[in-house]
Structures are given as structure tokens and as C-alpha cells.
Design a protein around this motif. Structure first.
Motif, short mmCIF file in Angstrom:
data_model
loop_
_atom_site.label_atom_id
_atom_site.label_comp_id
_atom_site.label_asym_id
_atom_site.label_seq_id
_atom_site.Cartn_x
_atom_site.Cartn_y
_atom_site.Cartn_z
N GLU A 1 8.68 15.22 11.52
CA GLU A 1 9.12 13.75 11.13
C GLU A 1 7.87 13.32 10.05
O GLU A 1 6.57 13.92 10.73
CB GLU A 1 8.54 12.57 12.09
CG GLU A 1 9.49 12.38 13.27
CD GLU A 1 9.46 11.72 14.13
OE1 GLU A 1 8.40 10.13 13.72
OE2 GLU A 1 10.18 10.52 14.98
N ALA A 2 7.96 12.86 8.48
CA ALA A 2 7.21 13.58 7.59
C ALA A 2 7.55 12.33 6.75
O ALA A 2 9.03 12.24 6.74
CB ALA A 2 7.73 14.57 7.05
N GLY A 3 7.05 11.84 5.74
CA GLY A 3 7.32 10.77 4.92
C GLY A 3 6.22 10.17 4.30
O GLY A 3 5.50 10.17 4.59
N PHE A 4 6.70 9.77 3.65
CA PHE A 4 6.04 8.13 2.93
C PHE A 4 5.02 7.21 4.41
O PHE A 4 5.65 6.96 5.09
CB PHE A 4 6.46 7.42 1.88
CG PHE A 4 5.58 6.12 1.53
CD1 PHE A 4 5.13 6.65 -0.25
CD2 PHE A 4 5.67 4.80 1.19
CE1 PHE A 4 4.09 5.85 -0.57
CE2 PHE A 4 5.21 3.92 0.70
CZ PHE A 4 4.60 4.36 0.11
N TYR A 5 3.78 6.78 3.79
CA TYR A 5 3.20 6.27 4.73
C TYR A 5 2.17 5.16 4.38
O TYR A 5 1.62 5.01 3.44
CB TYR A 5 2.33 7.60 5.55
CG TYR A 5 1.52 6.63 6.74
CD1 TYR A 5 1.97 6.42 7.78
CD2 TYR A 5 0.61 6.27 6.53
CE1 TYR A 5 1.77 5.56 8.74
CE2 TYR A 5 -0.20 5.42 7.83
CZ TYR A 5 0.43 5.79 9.31
OH TYR A 5 -0.03 4.80 10.45
N ASP A 6 2.44 3.59 4.70
CA ASP A 6 1.93 2.37 4.49
C ASP A 6 2.00 1.79 5.47
O ASP A 6 2.23 1.28 5.99
CB ASP A 6 3.04 2.10 3.21
CG ASP A 6 1.45 1.12 2.58
OD1 ASP A 6 0.82 0.90 3.11
OD2 ASP A 6 1.99 0.45 1.38
N PHE A 7 0.43 1.33 6.22
CA PHE A 7 0.01 1.23 7.65
C PHE A 7 0.75 0.05 7.16
O PHE A 7 1.05 -0.85 7.63
CB PHE A 7 -1.00 1.56 7.65
CG PHE A 7 -1.50 0.73 9.26
CD1 PHE A 7 -0.93 1.12 9.91
CD2 PHE A 7 -2.68 0.56 9.08
CE1 PHE A 7 -1.65 0.19 11.06
CE2 PHE A 7 -3.01 -0.84 10.18
CZ PHE A 7 -2.47 -0.69 11.29
N ALA A 8 -0.03 -0.64 6.80
CA ALA A 8 -0.35 -2.13 6.30
C ALA A 8 0.03 -2.54 4.96
O ALA A 8 0.41 -4.03 5.19
CB ALA A 8 -1.43 -3.33 6.41
N GLY A 9 0.29 -1.80 3.95
CA GLY A 9 1.30 -2.91 2.61
C GLY A 9 0.53 -2.38 1.69
O GLY A 9 0.30 -3.50 0.72
N SER A 10 -0.49 -1.52 1.51
CA SER A 10 -0.71 -1.29 0.18
C SER A 10 -0.26 -1.16 -1.62
O SER A 10 -0.60 -1.68 -2.31
CB SER A 10 -1.94 0.32 -0.17
OG SER A 10 -2.94 0.04 0.70
N THR A 11 1.12 -0.24 -0.49
CA THR A 11 2.18 -0.40 -1.78
C THR A 11 3.31 -1.52 -1.29
O THR A 11 3.06 -2.22 -2.68
CB THR A 11 2.92 1.09 -1.76
OG1 THR A 11 1.78 1.67 -2.38
CG2 THR A 11 4.68 1.08 -2.53
N LEU A 12 3.60 -1.67 -0.44
CA LEU A 12 4.72 -2.44 -0.12
C LEU A 12 4.11 -4.04 -0.30
O LEU A 12 5.73 -4.40 -0.22
CB LEU A 12 4.76 -2.14 1.44
CG LEU A 12 6.09 -0.64 1.84
CD1 LEU A 12 5.23 0.22 1.42
CD2 LEU A 12 6.72 -1.02 3.29
N VAL A 13 3.18 -4.58 -0.43
CA VAL A 13 2.84 -5.64 -0.83
C VAL A 13 2.11 -5.85 -1.44
O VAL A 13 2.62 -6.70 -2.32
CB VAL A 13 2.27 -6.17 0.77
CG1 VAL A 13 1.49 -7.72 0.32
CG2 VAL A 13 2.84 -5.88 2.38
N HIS A 14 0.76 -5.39 -1.76
CA HIS A 14 0.26 -5.28 -2.98
C HIS A 14 0.36 -4.77 -4.13
O HIS A 14 0.31 -5.89 -5.42
CB HIS A 14 -1.27 -4.49 -2.93
CG HIS A 14 -1.39 -5.81 -1.51
ND1 HIS A 14 -2.70 -7.02 -1.23
CD2 HIS A 14 -2.18 -5.61 -0.31
CE1 HIS A 14 -2.19 -7.40 -0.75
NE2 HIS A 14 -2.84 -6.48 0.73
N SER A 15 1.52 -4.04 -4.48
CA SER A 15 1.81 -2.47 -5.21
C SER A 15 3.14 -3.70 -5.78
O SER A 15 3.73 -3.75 -6.75
CB SER A 15 2.06 -1.95 -5.24
OG SER A 15 0.68 -0.75 -5.31
N VAL A 16 3.58 -4.12 -4.49
CA VAL A 16 4.54 -4.89 -4.80
C VAL A 16 4.70 -6.05 -5.73
O VAL A 16 6.17 -6.19 -7.13
CB VAL A 16 6.17 -5.05 -3.86
CG1 VAL A 16 7.27 -6.11 -4.27
CG2 VAL A 16 6.24 -3.31 -3.49
#
Length: 421
Positions: free
Chosen positions: A170-185
Motif C-alpha cells: 500500500e502506498a500513495g498520497f498521504y494527508d492526515f488531516a487536510g493540509s491539502t484536502l482542506v487548507h490548500s483546497v
């Protein structure tokens, strides 16, 4: 059963803390802008959390967490209905109930639009902004979130599978709590919106930026401290259980990064500008929090301090470049805090912590690029369409006299003195 109950209670507490963050955002944005626009700022924040939660109920949750899907687009089934095991330890490995899952994730959804609210403050029409919120929170955020947190293609980017379809690695992009998924979005949309909207009247003179002070710095200070407290739920809840080791480590790394971010911004801004700027100090704290969010569960305390310190430095450099070089007007520093530090925190997962390595760094870079493309294109289409049709900027008179009176017909601070006779 006792662990299941404890896990669920912890997740409900974290849900409440993330909800509390919206008070922090409102106080911060209102404090860093002018008195004549206070009610407008608060109205937008209340609209974001109320409409965001309803939108997440109507369509967002199923879009973001569709279960088995093609990895790119989830289910457009309206409403929510718990599965048969939704209230039992069989659901989510006993971390929480299905209802708690929905509510916790729903609180995250509105945060991305709140980031945009501060960046476009004091000159955007309230109607077009509300349309943007509905489309961005209702569609863009959950689709983007499904690519990672919903089990989409980014979460399985580097998986190795045998001929039988079994996952060997298992490998891939990792964003625990949202540096990208919330804040960069939110940050990418803020960047596009600020560019299309233009600067406030008086912000630039002869090509040089001028400070437009906020009307209530104590209010902004309270807002940042409330946000810091709320991050205990934002990151602590992202453990998705009350696991003692994981939650305590996450809270330690979160707090150390925040403190280091504040100190980094304080020292650099003092050296560059020769004054003790509280607003830079406050934004440095937020930058540290955003920076650690992608890998708060992966870092040791020393690494958290380094990540936070660099984030604080990036806040000062970012705000300065955005003002002086790009000539963009961001009244609260949202782009530097949420976008620049969000990117930094995401990349830091491949540099520090348990997942460090060139392979992981490449996955992180890929994720940053994918979300940049998604958010820039989608936010540009929405905002440019609104600009070309109904318009997104208030009139010069409305901006100069204040949005509170024109958009809302009242003042945030009415004069209660008795009329003299």
C-alpha cells in the motif's frame, strides 16, 4: 463495547471543537478588517457553516465517501442513510458510529470556503459569494476529498497488486488531516478569487502596498487562540478513534508546530520590518498549525518544531511576496497561511517522519499538483462565470462607505448614546 463508547465520545468532542473553529475564523477575519464590514464578515461565516452542513447532508457525504467506486467520482445519491452496522463496533473498526462520521466530516467541509471568505473580504458582493460557497462546498470539495479520504485514486497511487487483484504493497498520497484536502483546497480558490476580484480601494498607491489596519486586533487574537484550541479536534479527531498513543502524540506535534510557527514568524518579521507585529505572530501560529496537519500523526516532536518553524517563516515571506511582488490584496493573509503552508506541510510528509523518502515525496508532489489543477480550474470557472454575468465586486461607493449598511442595512456597532435634546 467500552472502547467503542470511549472512541465515539472522543470523536463527538472533536466534532464540537472543529465546529468551534468557525467562531475563531469569524473573530479573526472581522478583527483583521475594518469596522464598517464587520457584520458582512460574520454573515458570510454563518452562511458557510449552515449551508455547508446542509449541502454535505444533501449530496456531499455520499460524493466524498461512496464506498467502492471508480476512484474519481462518487455517488450523487441525495440524503444520508446509515448502513446496518452503522451504530455498531463493526463500523469504522469501532472508532465511531456512522452518524458521528457524517457530522465530523461535515464540519471539515465548510472550512475550505471560510478560507476564501477572509481573502475576499471588504469588496465582494454577498450574493455571488454565496453562490460560490454552494458550488464549491457542495460539489468541488467532496469530489476532491474522495480522491484521497474516500479511497480514490490518490490514496492508491503506488499500490502494488498481484494478478489476483490482491494488494501486495500500500502506498500513495498521504494527508492526515487536510493540509491539502482542506487548507490548500481553500487556498487555491482564495488565490483565484483575489486575482479576479482585484485589490481594495487604497491598498496600492503608485504600485506600492499600503497597510489597511484591522479594527479590532484583540478580537483577532481571540480568534487565533480559539482556532488553536479547535485544532485539537481537527487533528486529534483525525486519528478516528481515542487511541491513547496516537491522539496524545498528534496533540503534542500540533501544539509544538503552532508554537514554533508563531516564534518563526515573530523573529523573521521583527528582523525584516523592525517592529513587533502581532498580526504576523498570529498568522505564524496558524501557519504552523496548517503545516503540521498533513503529518501530525507521523512526526516526532523535533520534526514538528522544524515543520512549524519553517511554516512560520513561509508566512512572513509569503505575505510579503503576495503584497509587494504579486500585487494581490489578501486582507487576512489567508493565501500565505492556508495555501503556502498547506503545500509545505504536505511535502513535509515525504521529508520527515515515518513516511520520509523520495518515493513518498513524489506521491506528495503528485497530490499537490492534482489538487492545484482541480481547484484552480473549478474555482476559476465558478468565479469567472459569476464575474461575467452578475458581477462579483461591489460599487466604489459601497466599498468606501462599508458593506454592512449597503448589504445588510445595519451596523455591527450601533451608537447607543441617548439623543441630546
Amino acid at each position: 463495547m467500552e472502547n467503542f463508547t470511549a472512541n465515539n465520545v472522543w470523536m463527538m468532542i472533536c466534532t464540537a471543537l472543529v465546529f468551534f473553529m468557525h467562531l475563531g475564523f469569524g473573530l479573526l477575519e472581522a478583527g483583521l478588517t475594518r469596522q464598517k464590514n464587520t457584520l458582512n464578515i460574520l454573515f458570510k461565516n454563518i452562511f458557510i457553516i449552515t449551508s455547508g452542513l446542509l449541502l454535505y447532508y444533501i449530496i456531499g457525504f455520499n460524493l466524498m465517501y461512496p464506498g467502492d467506486f471508480n476512484g474519481f467520482l462518487g455517488s450523487f445519491v441525495p440524503g444520508i442513510a446509515p448502513p446496518e452496522n452503522g451504530m455498531t463496533p463493526e463500523y469504522a473498526s469501532g472508532g465511531y458510529t456512522w452518524w458521528t462520521d457524517f457530522l465530523f466530516q461535515g464540519m471539515f467541509a465548510a472550512t475550505a470556503a471560510t478560507i476564501v471568505s477572509g481573502a475576499v473580504a471588504e469588496r465582494i458582493k454577498i450574493g455571488p459569494f454565496m453562490i460560490f460557497v454552494v458550488l464549491y462546498v457542495g460539489l468541488v470539495y467532496p469530489i476532491a476529498g474522495s480522491w484521497q479520504w474516500g479511497g480514490g485514486f490518490l490514496s492508491t497511487l503506488g499500490n502494488e497488486v498481484n494478478e489476483a487483484g490482491e494488494i501486495l504493497k500500500e502506498a500513495g498520497f498521504y494527508d492526515f488531516a487536510g493540509s491539502t484536502l482542506v487548507h490548500s483546497v481553500g487556498g487555491w480558490a482564495a488565490l483565484v478569487a483575489v486575482w479576479l476580484l482585484g485589490a481594495r480601494i487604497g491598498k496600492f498607491k503608485d504600485g506600492r502596498p499600503r497597510a489597511i489596519p484591522g479594527h479590532n486586533i484583540p478580537m483577532a487574537n481571540m480568534g487565533v487562540l480559539i482556532l488553536w484550541l479547535g485544532w485539537f479536534g481537527f487533528n486529534g479527531g483525525s486519528v478516528l478513534s481515542a487511541d491513547p498513543e496516537a491522539t496524545s502524540l498528534t496533540l503534542v506535534t500540533t501544539c509544538l508546530a503552532a508554537a514554533a510557527g508563531g516564534m518563526g514568524a515573530f523573529f523573521l518579521s521583527t528582523i525584516l520590518f523592525r517592529n513587533l507585529d502581532l498580526t504576523m505572530f498570529l498568522n505564524g501560529i496558524l501557519g504552523g498549525l496548517v503545516g503540521i496537519t498533513a503529518g501530525a500523526d507521523q512526526m516526532n516532536p523535533n520534526e514538528a518544531v522544524i515543520i512549524g518553524l519553517i511554516a512560520g517563516l513561509l508566512v512572513v515571506v509569503g505575505i510579503t511576496l503576495i503584497d509587494r511582488k504579486l500585487k494581490l490584496d489578501d486582507p487576512v493573509g489567508a493565501i500565505a497561511v492556508h495555501l503556502i503552508c498547506g503545500i509545505w506541510g504536505t511535502l513535509a510528509v515525504g521529508i520527515f517522519g515515518q513516511m520520509a523518502g523520495w518515493e513518498q515525496l513524489l506521491y506528495q508532489l503528485a497530490g499537490v499538483g492534482v489538487y492545484a489543477a482541480m481547484c484552480i480550474v473549478s474555482s476559476f470557472i465558478i468565479i469567472f462565470t459569476l464575474k461575467s454575468t452578475v458581477g462579483i465586486r461591489v460599487s466604489e461607493r459601497e466599498e468606501l462607505e462599508g458593506l454592512d449598511g449597503f448589504e445588510h442595512g445595519m451596523d455591527a456597532y450601533p451608537d447607543f448614546r441617548m439623543n441630546e435634546h
